[in-house]
Write an enzyme that holds these catalytic residues in place. Structure first.
Site, PDB file in Angstrom:
ATOM      1  N   LEU A 140      -7.359  15.819  -7.446  1.00 37.61           N
ATOM      2  CA  LEU A 140      -6.387  16.884  -7.219  1.00 37.61           C
ATOM      3  C   LEU A 140      -5.222  16.799  -8.199  1.00 37.61           C
ATOM      4  O   LEU A 140      -4.895  17.757  -8.890  1.00 37.61           O
ATOM      5  CB  LEU A 140      -5.842  16.809  -5.782  1.00 37.61           C
ATOM      6  CG  LEU A 140      -6.850  16.796  -4.632  1.00 37.61           C
ATOM      7  CD1 LEU A 140      -6.124  16.688  -3.292  1.00 37.61           C
ATOM      8  CD2 LEU A 140      -7.730  18.039  -4.665  1.00 37.61           C
TER       9      LEU A 140
ATOM     10  N   PRO B 184      -1.051  15.389 -14.408  1.00 40.81           N
ATOM     11  CA  PRO B 184       0.185  14.812 -14.944  1.00 40.81           C
ATOM     12  C   PRO B 184       1.429  15.627 -14.613  1.00 40.81           C
ATOM     13  O   PRO B 184       2.513  15.066 -14.444  1.00 40.81           O
ATOM     14  CB  PRO B 184      -0.085  14.768 -16.453  1.00 40.81           C
ATOM     15  CG  PRO B 184      -1.567  14.613 -16.556  1.00 40.81           C
ATOM     16  CD  PRO B 184      -2.128  15.426 -15.433  1.00 40.81           C
TER      17      PRO B 184
ATOM     18  N   ALA C 299       1.427  18.052 -12.020  1.00 38.11           N
ATOM     19  CA  ALA C 299       1.243  18.704 -10.715  1.00 38.11           C
ATOM     20  C   ALA C 299       0.752  17.678  -9.703  1.00 38.11           C
ATOM     21  O   ALA C 299      -0.411  17.272  -9.741  1.00 38.11           O
ATOM     22  CB  ALA C 299       0.251  19.859 -10.816  1.00 38.11           C
TER      23      ALA C 299
ATOM     24  N   TRP D 254      -4.254   9.692 -11.371  1.00 40.42           N
ATOM     25  CA  TRP D 254      -4.148   8.958 -10.114  1.00 40.42           C
ATOM     26  C   TRP D 254      -5.393   9.169  -9.236  1.00 40.42           C
ATOM     27  O   TRP D 254      -5.294   9.422  -8.044  1.00 40.42           O
ATOM     28  CB  TRP D 254      -2.873   9.335  -9.341  1.00 40.42           C
ATOM     29  CG  TRP D 254      -1.628   8.950 -10.066  1.00 40.42           C
ATOM     30  CD1 TRP D 254      -0.732   9.784 -10.650  1.00 40.42           C
ATOM     31  CD2 TRP D 254      -1.166   7.620 -10.320  1.00 40.42           C
ATOM     32  NE1 TRP D 254       0.270   9.051 -11.263  1.00 40.42           N
ATOM     33  CE2 TRP D 254       0.025   7.722 -11.067  1.00 40.42           C
ATOM     34  CE3 TRP D 254      -1.632   6.343  -9.980  1.00 40.42           C
ATOM     35  CZ2 TRP D 254       0.752   6.604 -11.488  1.00 40.42           C
ATOM     36  CZ3 TRP D 254      -0.908   5.235 -10.401  1.00 40.42           C
ATOM     37  CH2 TRP D 254       0.268   5.370 -11.138  1.00 40.42           C
ATOM     38  N   ILE D 255      -6.557   9.030  -9.866  1.00 43.02           N
ATOM     39  CA  ILE D 255      -7.807   9.307  -9.172  1.00 43.02           C
ATOM     40  C   ILE D 255      -8.475   7.994  -8.754  1.00 43.02           C
ATOM     41  O   ILE D 255      -8.902   7.193  -9.587  1.00 43.02           O
ATOM     42  CB  ILE D 255      -8.764  10.129 -10.065  1.00 43.02           C
ATOM     43  CG1 ILE D 255      -8.035  11.351 -10.652  1.00 43.02           C
ATOM     44  CG2 ILE D 255      -9.994  10.530  -9.264  1.00 43.02           C
ATOM     45  CD1 ILE D 255      -7.398  12.265  -9.631  1.00 43.02           C
TER      46      ILE D 255
ATOM     47  N   ARG E 142       8.624 -22.933  10.461  1.00 45.17           N
ATOM     48  CA  ARG E 142       9.718 -23.294   9.559  1.00 45.17           C
ATOM     49  C   ARG E 142      10.911 -23.811  10.361  1.00 45.17           C
ATOM     50  O   ARG E 142      11.363 -23.172  11.311  1.00 45.17           O
ATOM     51  CB  ARG E 142      10.141 -22.065   8.748  1.00 45.17           C
ATOM     52  CG  ARG E 142      11.355 -22.263   7.866  1.00 45.17           C
ATOM     53  CD  ARG E 142      11.070 -23.169   6.691  1.00 45.17           C
ATOM     54  NE  ARG E 142      12.168 -23.132   5.731  1.00 45.17           N
ATOM     55  CZ  ARG E 142      12.215 -23.876   4.629  1.00 45.17           C
ATOM     56  NH1 ARG E 142      11.209 -24.692   4.343  1.00 45.17           N
ATOM     57  NH2 ARG E 142      13.238 -23.786   3.804  1.00 45.17           N
TER      58      ARG E 142
ATOM     59  N   HIS F 270      10.810 -15.040   5.527  1.00 43.79           N
ATOM     60  CA  HIS F 270      10.209 -16.101   4.713  1.00 43.79           C
ATOM     61  C   HIS F 270      11.178 -16.686   3.697  1.00 43.79           C
ATOM     62  O   HIS F 270      10.907 -17.767   3.140  1.00 43.79           O
ATOM     63  CB  HIS F 270       8.983 -15.557   3.956  1.00 43.79           C
ATOM     64  CG  HIS F 270       7.730 -15.498   4.759  1.00 43.79           C
ATOM     65  ND1 HIS F 270       7.535 -14.590   5.779  1.00 43.79           N
ATOM     66  CD2 HIS F 270       6.581 -16.244   4.701  1.00 43.79           C
ATOM     67  CE1 HIS F 270       6.330 -14.761   6.292  1.00 43.79           C
ATOM     68  NE2 HIS F 270       5.737 -15.753   5.672  1.00 43.79           N
TER      69      HIS F 270
ATOM     70  N   GLU G 284      -1.040  11.059  -0.263  1.00 44.07           N
ATOM     71  CA  GLU G 284      -1.359  12.136   0.685  1.00 44.07           C
ATOM     72  C   GLU G 284      -0.127  12.986   1.002  1.00 44.07           C
ATOM     73  O   GLU G 284       0.018  13.524   2.084  1.00 44.07           O
ATOM     74  CB  GLU G 284      -1.967  11.564   1.970  1.00 44.07           C
ATOM     75  CG  GLU G 284      -3.453  11.839   2.106  1.00 44.07           C
ATOM     76  CD  GLU G 284      -4.272  11.016   1.095  1.00 44.07           C
ATOM     77  OE1 GLU G 284      -3.684  10.315   0.268  1.00 44.07           O
ATOM     78  OE2 GLU G 284      -5.513  11.083   1.133  1.00 44.07           O
TER      79      GLU G 284
END
Length: 386
Positions: free
Chosen positions: A124, A127, A129, A155-156, A269, A338, A363
């Site tokens: 979909l 670059p 859109a 980005w597929i 810890r 941590h 998405e």
């Protein structure tokens, strides 16, 4: 109203959890650092039938209920969010072909998609859109009994393995733009179809994310999804609604892993002669994380359940928005618990922290989700309460 999984779902979750704990958790961090493709894990996905979770049973699929669908992504993302992407894009595209494809397209692709003999994705984004899909520039011009496609997609996920790859194109230039958009199924090896490069990423490693170039790619007109031009935008958006449940579930899995790590570490810890879990500041963080995660999980399962009966625009948007924001908060808080070890690659937190932001983007960005929610409420198509 029942907030419990049924017996079948509990058994399915236990099977998934055992698989993840035995075969994904022990290798995830090492394989990610090595840049290794998770071939062995993908083969296990095939054996478990997970490539067929959105494929109807008549084509050999599992046809999972939507809560079980969410459980797949929650459990796998708890082990390694990146490999969940192998199934994510595939499951959306397979569902789209099952829902919108012609009978010829279903018979051609779905049996192999169900077993993983074929994999797929969805092309979909471009670059220029992303959120504004109506702004795509990829064109498909009819030439006899073929379409000729030109454009670039980016980005597929699954780009190097997709067979076929549904590509969103403009088959006509019209206003409003969505009426001229279509999806065409492009098979690998078609002249002019090239996976041009892999995109470097902060996180979401384990699956490839690529740029695709299409130069005079000739595709038979029979590969137009559904056989009718101008329906591509609606077809893509219907898949993205399911995709938001997928993303929400992944976010819950990442959050759960971060919480589990933080809780264990806080008990083990010691500082100033006692476990840090005895300090109120740590206890408050643990309480906030647990509450957020459980709220995100219930919202995700609710959206998944609602999706069984049709469109879930606002519900899926709520789940994706909230759960992904929880993942961002939880991974950061777990890292703080941590301390310096959270920043070390010897612990899992730094990977979770890098993976979490994708869920706020993929998405549809979270700002878009908020707009979807607000517009649904204002228009009266959705409401808060019963």
């Amino acid at each position: 109203m029942d907030f419990e999984l049924n017996d079948e779902q509990r058994l399915f979750r236990r099977t998934l959890r055992e698989f993840v704990d035995k075969e994904i958790v022990p290798v995830a961090s090492e394989w990610e650092r090595e840049g290794r493709y998770p071939t062995e894990i993908v083969e296990r996905f095939k054996e478990m039938g997970l490539f067929g979770m959105t494929v109807p049973e008549e084509y050999g699929g599992l046809a999972l209920d939507r809560v079980s669908f969410a459980l797949v992504f929650e459990e796998i993302a708890r082990g390694w969010m990146g490999v969940a992407g192998v199934l994510g894009s595939h499951s959306l595209a397979a569902w789209m072909i099952a829902q919108h494809g012609t009978e010829e397209q279903r018979e051609t692709y779905l049996p192999d998609l169900a077993t993983g003999a074929r994999r797929t994705g969805i092309a979909l984004t471009e670059p220029a859109a992303g959120t504004d899909l109506q702004g795509i520039q990829t064109r498909a011009v009819r030439d006899g009994d073929h379409y000729v496609i030109n454009g670039t997609k980016t980005w597929i996920t699954n780009a190097r393995h997709a067979d076929p790859m549904p590509v969103l194109v403009k088959t006509s230039v019209t206003e409003p733009a969505h009426r001229g958009m279509s999806l065409i199924l492009v098979e690998p090896g078609t002249p002019g179809y090239t996976v041009s490069r892999d995109l470097p990423k902060l996180g979401y490693k384990g699956t490839e994310t690529c740029e695709i170039v299409l130069e005079n790619v000739r595709v038979p007109a029979s590969r137009l999804l559904g056989g009718v031009e101008g329906r591509g935008m609606q077809q893509a958006l219907s898949a993205l609604e399911l995709g938001r449940v997928n993303i929400a579930a992944r976010a819950v899995g990442v959050s759960q892993c971060a919480y589990d790590a933080a809780l264990t570490y806080s008990r083990e810890r010691h500082a100033f002669g006692q476990p840090i879990a005895d300090f109120q500041a740590i206890q408050l963080k643990i309480a906030d994380m647990a509450t957020d995660i459980q709220a995100a999980r219930l919202l995700t399962y609710w959206a998944a359940t609602r999706s069984e009966s049709g469109a879930v625009n606002s519900e899926a948007a709520m789940a994706k928005y909230f759960a992904s924001e929880v993942a961002l908060r939880t991974t950061l808080e777990a890292m703080r618990i941590h301390g310096g070890y959270g920043y070390s690659q010897e612990f899992v937190l730094e990977r979770l922290y890098r993976d979490a932001p994708l869920m706020a983007i993929g998405e549809g960005t979270n700002d878009i989700q908020r707009m979807v929610i607000a517009r649904s409420l204002i228009s009266g198509t959705a409401k808060v309460g019963w």
